[in-house]
Structures are given as C-alpha cells and as structure tokens.
Design a protein around this motif. Structure first.
Motif, mmCIF file in Angstrom:
data_model
loop_
_atom_site.group_PDB
_atom_site.id
_atom_site.type_symbol
_atom_site.label_atom_id
_atom_site.label_comp_id
_atom_site.label_asym_id
_atom_site.label_seq_id
_atom_site.Cartn_x
_atom_site.Cartn_y
_atom_site.Cartn_z
ATOM 1 N N TYR A 122 0.878 -1.276 -0.140
ATOM 2 C CA TYR A 122 0.021 0.085 -0.035
ATOM 3 C C TYR A 122 0.785 1.167 0.017
ATOM 4 O O TYR A 122 1.767 1.227 0.833
ATOM 5 C CB TYR A 122 -0.989 -0.015 1.202
ATOM 6 N N SER A 123 0.779 2.268 -0.869
ATOM 7 C CA SER A 123 1.433 3.240 -0.975
ATOM 8 C C SER A 123 1.066 4.062 0.563
ATOM 9 O O SER A 123 0.199 4.127 1.082
ATOM 10 C CB SER A 123 0.845 4.262 -2.120
ATOM 11 N N THR A 124 2.339 5.112 0.597
ATOM 12 C CA THR A 124 2.285 5.547 1.893
ATOM 13 C C THR A 124 1.644 7.138 1.973
ATOM 14 O O THR A 124 1.401 7.672 0.858
ATOM 15 C CB THR A 124 3.817 5.685 2.489
ATOM 16 N N ASN A 125 1.595 7.548 3.102
ATOM 17 C CA ASN A 125 0.701 8.948 3.095
ATOM 18 C C ASN A 125 1.964 10.070 3.104
ATOM 19 O O ASN A 125 2.833 9.832 3.736
ATOM 20 C CB ASN A 125 0.121 8.953 4.552
ATOM 21 N N LEU A 126 1.965 10.777 1.994
ATOM 22 C CA LEU A 126 2.950 11.820 1.797
ATOM 23 C C LEU A 126 2.464 13.271 2.357
ATOM 24 O O LEU A 126 3.239 14.100 2.086
ATOM 25 C CB LEU A 126 3.076 11.811 0.465
ATOM 26 N N THR A 127 1.075 13.220 2.957
ATOM 27 C CA THR A 127 0.788 14.577 3.372
ATOM 28 C C THR A 127 1.756 14.891 4.980
ATOM 29 O O THR A 127 2.153 13.916 5.246
ATOM 30 C CB THR A 127 -0.486 14.558 3.862
ATOM 31 N N PRO A 128 1.642 16.090 5.410
ATOM 32 C CA PRO A 128 2.513 16.311 6.549
ATOM 33 C C PRO A 128 1.775 15.858 7.767
ATOM 34 O O PRO A 128 2.158 16.657 8.919
ATOM 35 C CB PRO A 128 2.586 17.981 6.527
ATOM 36 N N ASN A 129 0.909 15.076 7.825
ATOM 37 C CA ASN A 129 0.486 14.487 9.071
ATOM 38 C C ASN A 129 1.476 13.940 9.942
ATOM 39 O O ASN A 129 2.107 13.124 9.520
ATOM 40 C CB ASN A 129 -0.664 13.374 8.594
ATOM 41 N N ALA A 130 1.531 14.272 10.933
ATOM 42 C CA ALA A 130 2.629 13.978 12.010
ATOM 43 C C ALA A 130 2.461 12.549 12.418
ATOM 44 O O ALA A 130 3.703 11.829 12.374
ATOM 45 C CB ALA A 130 2.490 14.794 13.696
ATOM 46 N N GLU A 131 1.465 11.925 12.578
ATOM 47 C CA GLU A 131 1.227 10.438 13.057
ATOM 48 C C GLU A 131 1.508 9.418 11.922
ATOM 49 O O GLU A 131 2.253 8.418 12.012
ATOM 50 C CB GLU A 131 -0.120 10.200 13.698
ATOM 51 N N HIS A 132 0.898 9.995 10.704
ATOM 52 C CA HIS A 132 0.812 8.892 9.566
ATOM 53 C C HIS A 132 1.515 9.102 8.498
ATOM 54 O O HIS A 132 1.555 8.629 7.451
ATOM 55 C CB HIS A 132 -0.833 8.569 9.127
ATOM 56 N N GLY A 133 2.076 10.505 8.344
ATOM 57 C CA GLY A 133 2.566 11.025 7.075
ATOM 58 C C GLY A 133 3.976 11.260 7.265
ATOM 59 O O GLY A 133 4.715 10.790 8.060
ATOM 60 N N LEU A 134 4.284 12.468 6.501
ATOM 61 C CA LEU A 134 5.944 12.964 6.514
ATOM 62 C C LEU A 134 6.019 14.143 7.728
ATOM 63 O O LEU A 134 7.040 14.877 7.671
ATOM 64 C CB LEU A 134 6.005 13.494 5.314
ATOM 65 N N GLY A 135 5.169 14.491 8.573
ATOM 66 C CA GLY A 135 5.084 15.441 9.417
ATOM 67 C C GLY A 135 6.349 15.614 10.432
ATOM 68 O O GLY A 135 6.765 16.641 10.917
ATOM 69 N N ARG A 136 6.718 14.249 10.517
ATOM 70 C CA ARG A 136 8.053 14.248 11.628
ATOM 71 C C ARG A 136 9.216 14.100 10.819
ATOM 72 O O ARG A 136 10.461 13.960 11.373
ATOM 73 C CB ARG A 136 7.782 13.402 12.619
ATOM 74 N N TRP A 137 9.059 14.020 9.408
ATOM 75 C CA TRP A 137 10.258 13.841 8.525
ATOM 76 C C TRP A 137 11.224 15.055 8.481
ATOM 77 O O TRP A 137 10.478 16.150 8.134
ATOM 78 C CB TRP A 137 10.009 13.205 7.218
ATOM 79 N N THR A 138 12.677 15.011 8.343
ATOM 80 C CA THR A 138 13.238 16.099 8.080
ATOM 81 C C THR A 138 13.717 15.823 6.488
ATOM 82 O O THR A 138 13.342 14.777 5.971
ATOM 83 C CB THR A 138 14.484 15.908 8.686
ATOM 84 N N ALA A 139 14.335 16.784 6.030
ATOM 85 C CA ALA A 139 14.654 16.839 4.664
ATOM 86 C C ALA A 139 15.590 15.825 4.133
ATOM 87 O O ALA A 139 15.650 14.964 3.162
ATOM 88 C CB ALA A 139 15.319 18.236 4.236
ATOM 89 N N ASP A 140 16.434 15.279 5.387
ATOM 90 C CA ASP A 140 17.419 14.513 5.234
ATOM 91 C C ASP A 140 16.827 13.115 5.206
ATOM 92 O O ASP A 140 17.292 12.102 4.184
ATOM 93 C CB ASP A 140 18.484 14.600 6.345
ATOM 94 N N ASP A 141 15.771 12.924 6.117
ATOM 95 C CA ASP A 141 15.052 11.490 5.984
ATOM 96 C C ASP A 141 14.516 11.347 4.536
ATOM 97 O O ASP A 141 14.595 10.373 3.999
ATOM 98 C CB ASP A 141 13.928 11.614 6.958
ATOM 99 N N PHE A 142 13.879 12.402 4.047
ATOM 100 C CA PHE A 142 13.333 12.252 2.875
ATOM 101 C C PHE A 142 14.284 11.983 1.675
ATOM 102 O O PHE A 142 13.948 11.051 0.803
ATOM 103 C CB PHE A 142 12.412 13.619 2.627
ATOM 104 N N TYR A 143 15.474 12.557 1.460
ATOM 105 C CA TYR A 143 16.417 12.409 0.480
ATOM 106 C C TYR A 143 16.877 11.074 0.577
ATOM 107 O O TYR A 143 17.069 10.400 -0.347
ATOM 108 C CB TYR A 143 17.508 13.317 0.784
ATOM 109 N N LYS A 144 17.177 10.521 1.970
ATOM 110 C CA LYS A 144 17.481 9.363 2.163
ATOM 111 C C LYS A 144 16.634 8.198 1.465
ATOM 112 O O LYS A 144 16.959 7.017 0.810
ATOM 113 C CB LYS A 144 17.730 8.920 3.534
ATOM 114 N N ALA A 145 15.100 8.456 1.782
ATOM 115 C CA ALA A 145 14.327 7.492 1.090
ATOM 116 C C ALA A 145 14.352 7.419 -0.336
ATOM 117 O O ALA A 145 14.289 6.514 -1.098
ATOM 118 C CB ALA A 145 12.819 7.983 1.792
ATOM 119 N N MET A 146 14.417 8.746 -1.003
ATOM 120 C CA MET A 146 14.433 8.964 -2.350
ATOM 121 C C MET A 146 15.696 8.470 -2.897
ATOM 122 O O MET A 146 15.727 7.798 -4.171
ATOM 123 C CB MET A 146 14.229 10.433 -2.804
ATOM 124 N N HIS A 147 16.676 8.768 -2.362
ATOM 125 C CA HIS A 147 18.094 8.332 -3.168
ATOM 126 C C HIS A 147 18.528 6.912 -2.581
ATOM 127 O O HIS A 147 19.078 6.190 -3.500
ATOM 128 C CB HIS A 147 18.884 9.339 -2.562
#
Length: 637
Positions: free
Chosen positions: A294-319
């Motif tokens: 199942y595809s993940t929640n990309l909205t900035p919701n803190a509990e279920h989405g990217l709300g607690r992610w940092t730019a470094d976290d996101f780059y690590k996932a993408m890269h």
C-alpha cells in the motif's frame, strides 16, 4: 440562525451550479460521434439496449446524468465497465455528455407485459403516490414528480425502465453498492422498506406507459419533502482539468512551485492517492506478483505522514530507498529510478509535500507472501538490482538529450513499466525500455526505442511530444495505465521537457521486445479466423478505424503499424475490444473520442477473430489470437 445559514449556502450552491451549467461551452459539433462508446450499450441516442439491461439515458435530466457520471468516475457507483470508461474524463466532458443525452428524445417503447398481479400493482401505486406515513416515508412522486418523469435538474424519472433494472438499482441503494452525497436519502428510504414493498413499487412503475409529455418537470414545480445530497451537483461543472492541484499554486513559494512540478512529472499522486478527496494520503493498493503493498501517506500529518520527517530523511528515502526508521523500502516505490534525482530537486519536492493539507490516514500493512514479507531480505535484492547514484550527464550529448535521459530514466521512471523484469521483480537492464507485459496489471507496455515495428521507429519527435501531452497522435491512442500517467502527469509537462524526452527516446537503438508471441495458430485455424474477422471488422470497426486500418488523426487511432496492436502479447487489443474506453481528457484534447465495449455484443470467438484479423492485415504480421486468450481477459477491466 444556523438553519438560515445552511439554507442560504444551499441556495448559493444551487445558483452557482445553475450558472455554471448555463455558461457551459457549446457541445462539439461531432458530439454524437464522440459518444459512440456510450450508445454501444445504451442504444442509439441513449434509448436503452434491446434487452433492457442497460438503461435509457436519453431525456434524463442533465444534472442527474452528470451526477451519475461523476459517481462512476469516483467509484461511489459501481459498474466495472462504466468505472473504466469514464475514469480519466474531466468534469467538463462529463457535463457535455450529460447535456447531449438529456437533449435526446427518441420515442419510448410500450411497457413490457407485466407478470405482477393486479393486487401487487395496486399496492405499488399506493406506495408510489402515498408513501408510508407510519415510517415517515414520502411518496416517490413527491420527489420524482407527479408524472413520475423526474424533476429538473437532478431528479430522474421512474418510468420507461424495465422492472428488473428498477429492482437491481433499488437493491444496490439498499445494500450500499449505490451511494449519493450526504444526506443519502435514497439509501435511508429504501432500507426502511421491505423487499416485498419495493417489489410492488417496481411492478407498478414498469407497467406504466410514458405520458404524452415525457420531459422532467421544471425545478420550481415541486417542493421536496427532504433535503438530499442528490439535489445538488456532486462536482463543480465546467472544469476541464481531470487532475486539479490539491493546493493553489499561487499561494506557494518558488521552491514549493518547483516541487509541485516535480510531483507532477513523477506522478506521485497517481500511486499515493486512493481516494480523490484525500490526495497524497496514500492507501492505494499496489498489486505485485508477491502480494499487495500500500502506498504511503505523503501529507505532513505527524502520525501517519511526513510530519516528523526532515529533508535528510526524505532524501535518504528517495536516494537510497531507506525509510526514516531505517527499514529498507519495498521497490514498488521506484527509488531505483528516483536515486538519480539531485539533492536540490528532492528538497524542492519535500517542501511541496510539507505544504499539502495534512490528512490523518494510516497506511495499511503490506500483504506479501513469505519470504517476501521479510524486509531484511531486501538487502539481497538491492545487491542484485539497485545501483545508488544521482544522474550524471553524458558530456558527448546535448543538454536537451541529457534532460530527456534524466526524465525518462529518473523522475519519470518509465522503465518500471516498459522494461521486462526477472523472477524476483528486478529490471533487466540490458533490455531497458524494450517493452514488457506489466505484472498483475496485465497490459503490455510497448518498446520506447527505435524498433521500426515494435517501437517508436516510425514516430517523429513531434509524434512523441503530441502523444505525451495529449495521449493521442496519428499512430496510437493511450488506454490502460498510460492514460493515468498522461492524465495526472505528462500533460502538465512543459513543451521543453516533452521535447527533451522525445529527443532522448529517438536516440535509442532499435531493440525488439524479448517476449515471445503468445500463440502459434496453424494456417488451417488462421484462414477461417481471418475470414470471420474481416467480416466483423467491416461491419463493426471500419467506420471509425478505416477500411485499411488507417484511422482518423486525433480521433480514432490507426490500427496498421500500431505498436499496441502488433505487440507480441495481444492483451491490449483484446482488452480494448472487450471493455472500450476513452483516452484521457487533456488540455490539448479535452473531448477525446471513445471506443465502445463489445464484451456483450461479441463472443470470445468473434473477438479472437477480429483481433487476429487486425493483427495480420495492412502490413501487420503478428500472431493470431485464440478464443481462450479472450476468455482470460473477460475478468480484467
């Protein structure tokens, strides 16, 4: 006070909707030709099919027809053929269709002889005109008009429909298969009545002839006893954008605007949206040979989405394909391609996603078979199939070529569909973009290289650019998964970017698909198939696609030398003949022509014959098709 505010808002919405309808653009002159996909089932002018399974849509109120088309597109009304046919059509086009059929007025046939008793019909009449006072259920006529021909603009007539159809629809309202916007009056009312009561109502309705004036009553002729969601438009008419932005671009920063464009090119919403009303909130099931992810929640919701992610976290996932918590990500998320994105672009994309409305929607857990549900084992898969690293330009090529190479092999992740995969799901890099059957989805993604027959060898750069922007050119029309990509992604690409992709693709050396043709029918079998297929083609297909398969530019695709038609796997052609459909509404071609579904009209043997004829005529030289192959696809929509 609250009641006055709600009532005022309701009146304002109706006024805005009526104004949108009155200011709608005129119907295209060839609208009757564009909606051939509709009349194949609903009959000439929408007068209903001979057996009554497909209802009459001619003369129904425009607003009602529009709401139903929206419901089919959004999935709140279920019918596999209808859901697929209107899936990528804009509000504007659906409104045009509704207006066209609302204006048709072919004569009604006499009602079929009733098998109900006089007592049943009399009971039904009382229910239709009196309701059930003890249950506070108003009469059917109180909403559908005293003549039962409907009320403009949203309430349908109840006459001129077969009893079986009426029973089926009431059953769907009762069990929730058919829904309306809240408050859903029909569901509540039908559920309060017994099946026996409903059966008497349909017995009465189906036995009644149409009155001399079959038109719906004007909107001011009735005061509805209930406020129902069906009394308004369920989507704003007049919008020609099938894929609106979830947040207005004019409120975004320059970085966020760049990120919004990158999200478009990567078609992030395509996978990460299960419910159109919850964009980017994830939850869409991605079917794989190993189970569901199942595809993940990309909205900035803190509990279920990217709300607690940092730019470094996101780059690590993408890269690197590694989540914030250190888990390996399943490669259904194409980080194998996104790794080519530079840090600045990843940061732009993250800035945009962080600006989206936060939606609290939990992502379901993957449903994978053992041992594929063991994430640590992905280390082995990654060692075999994943090379981490940003895109490096080829200094011997132009900037335009390099931009195209990056978009095709990186952000656009074209290889995910157009490159064959091995047993473990890894891409066969030596066969990059050489064409492949998409696992589970079972569509064939043709070669994107310069192969003269199976690829883009006969396409010019302009042909490729037009196709990417509109889904249609003189060689082909998009259906299946490619329609989704064009509707939600590529039509929004800049002219420079689509040209860059075209330049790159035209530079790829010819390489035929590695898949073998599906069947080897002997000459004794082929000859009668060709004769039968030619007869079906002449009577059913030639009017649109031409006597020699030449098609009509920007309307009906050519079948001669069509890469989808002559692919080693005939699945695309079989599914189109079975299910029909439209190319997507785009900015370039807002009102595409449709292909009728022939799953009812033609048997498996008929479809095998006509597909064989198409694949082996006018210079096409692909394999024939057996009826068993058609039968396999009848369950796929």
């Amino acid at each position: 006070m609250i009641t006055r505010v709600v009532t005022s808002a309701f009146i304002l919405l109706c006024a805005l909707t009526a104004n949108a309808q009155s200011n709608a653009p005129p119907l295209p002159a060839d609208m009757a030709n564009r909606v051939q996909a509709c009349v194949a089932c609903h009959g000439a002018e929408g007068r209903a099919s001979a057996e009554g399974y497909y209802p009459r849509i001619a003369g129904k109120p425009e607003g009602y027809l529009y709401n139903q088309l929206i419901a089919f597109r959004e999935g709140s009304r279920q019918h596999v053929a209808m859901n697929g046919i209107v899936q990528h059509l804009s509000n504007d086009y659906l409104q045009q269709m509704a207006r066209y059929f609302a204006a048709q007025n072919p004569p009604y046939p006499a009602p079929a002889k009733s098998t109900a008793s006089a007592s049943e019909i009399e009971q039904g009449k009382r229910l239709v005109f009196d309701g059930v006072a003890s249950k506070k259920i108003p009469a059917c006529a109180a909403c559908h008009g005293q003549a039962l021909t409907g009320v403009e603009p949203y309430t349908p007539g109840l006459l001129g429909l077969p009893r079986d159809y009426l029973n089926a629809q009431l059953g769907k309202w009762r069990n929730g298969q058919r829904q309306a916007a809240d408050p859903d009056c029909m569901h509540a009312l039908v559920k309060a009545l017994s099946p026996e009561q409903l059966n008497t109502a349909t017995a009465y309705l189906a036995a009644q002839p149409m009155p001399e004036n079959p038109k719906a009553a004007p909107s001011d002729s009735i005061q509805f006893p209930l406020k129902c969601g069906t009394h308004t438009a369920t989507a704003v008419p007049g919008s020609n954008n099938i894929s609106p932005e979830p947040i207005a671009l004019n409120v975004l920063s320059e970085q966020e605007k760049r990120g919004a464009y990158l999200a478009r090119l990567g078609n992030c919403a395509g996978c990460h949206t299960a419910n159109p009303k919850k964009p980017y909130a994830g939850g869409r099931a991605i079917e794989t040979p190993f189970g569901k992810i199942y595809s993940t929640n990309l909205t900035p919701n803190a509990e279920h989405g990217l709300g607690r992610w940092t730019a470094d976290d996101f780059y690590k996932a993408m890269h690197s394909g590694i989540s914030k918590n250190g888990d390996y990500l399943y490669p259904a998320f194409p980080y194998t391609d996104y790794t080519k994105m530079g840090r600045a672009e990843v940061d732009d994309l993250f800035a945009y996603l962080k600006r989206l409305p936060a939606i609290a929607q939990k992502t379901p857990q993957p449903e994978l078979q053992f041992p594929f549900n063991q994430r640590p084992l992905l280390a082995v898969w990654r060692a075999l199939y994943f090379t981490e690293g940003e895109f490096k330009p080829d200094t011997t090529q132009t900037a335009l070529w390099n931009r195209g190479a990056y978009l095709v092999n990186g952000l656009g992740h074209c290889a995910a569909c157009h490159t064959p995969r091995g047993t473990l799901g890894g891409l066969k890099e030596k066969l990059n973009l050489s064409g492949a059957t998409i696992p589970v989805l079972n569509w064939f993604a043709p070669a994107l290289n310069n192969h003269p027959a199976q690829g883009l060898g006969k396409w010019t750069e302009a042909d490729i650019t037009q196709y990417l922007q509109t889904g249609v050119n003189s060689h082909a029309a998009s259906y299946g998964p490619m329609s989704e990509v064009i509707a939600h992604s590529l039509q929004f690409a800049t002219a420079a970017d689509t040209q860059a992709m075209a330049v790159y693709l035209k530079s790829l050396p010819a390489q035929a698909p590695s898949e073998k043709e599906s069947t080897g029918l002997g000459q004794r079998t082929l000859q009668p198939l060709m004769v039968r297929g030619e007869n079906i083609y002449t009577n059913t297909c030639a009017e649109c696609h031409g006597k020699k398969g030449e098609g009509k530019a920007n309307q009906f695709p050519a079948l001669a030398s069509n890469v989808n038609v002559i692919a080693p796997n005939p699945v695309n052609t079989i599914r189109m003949v079975l299910n029909g459909g439209f190319s997507p509404s785009t900015q370039g071609i807002p009102y595409p022509h449709g292909m009728p579904p022939y799953r009812v009209e033609l048997s498996n043997n008929d479809i095998a014959a006509v597909v064989t004829y198409i694949r082996r005529s006018w210079g096409n030289n692909a394999s024939g098709v057996a009826s068993v192959e058609v039968d396999k696809q009848r369950g796929n929509q």
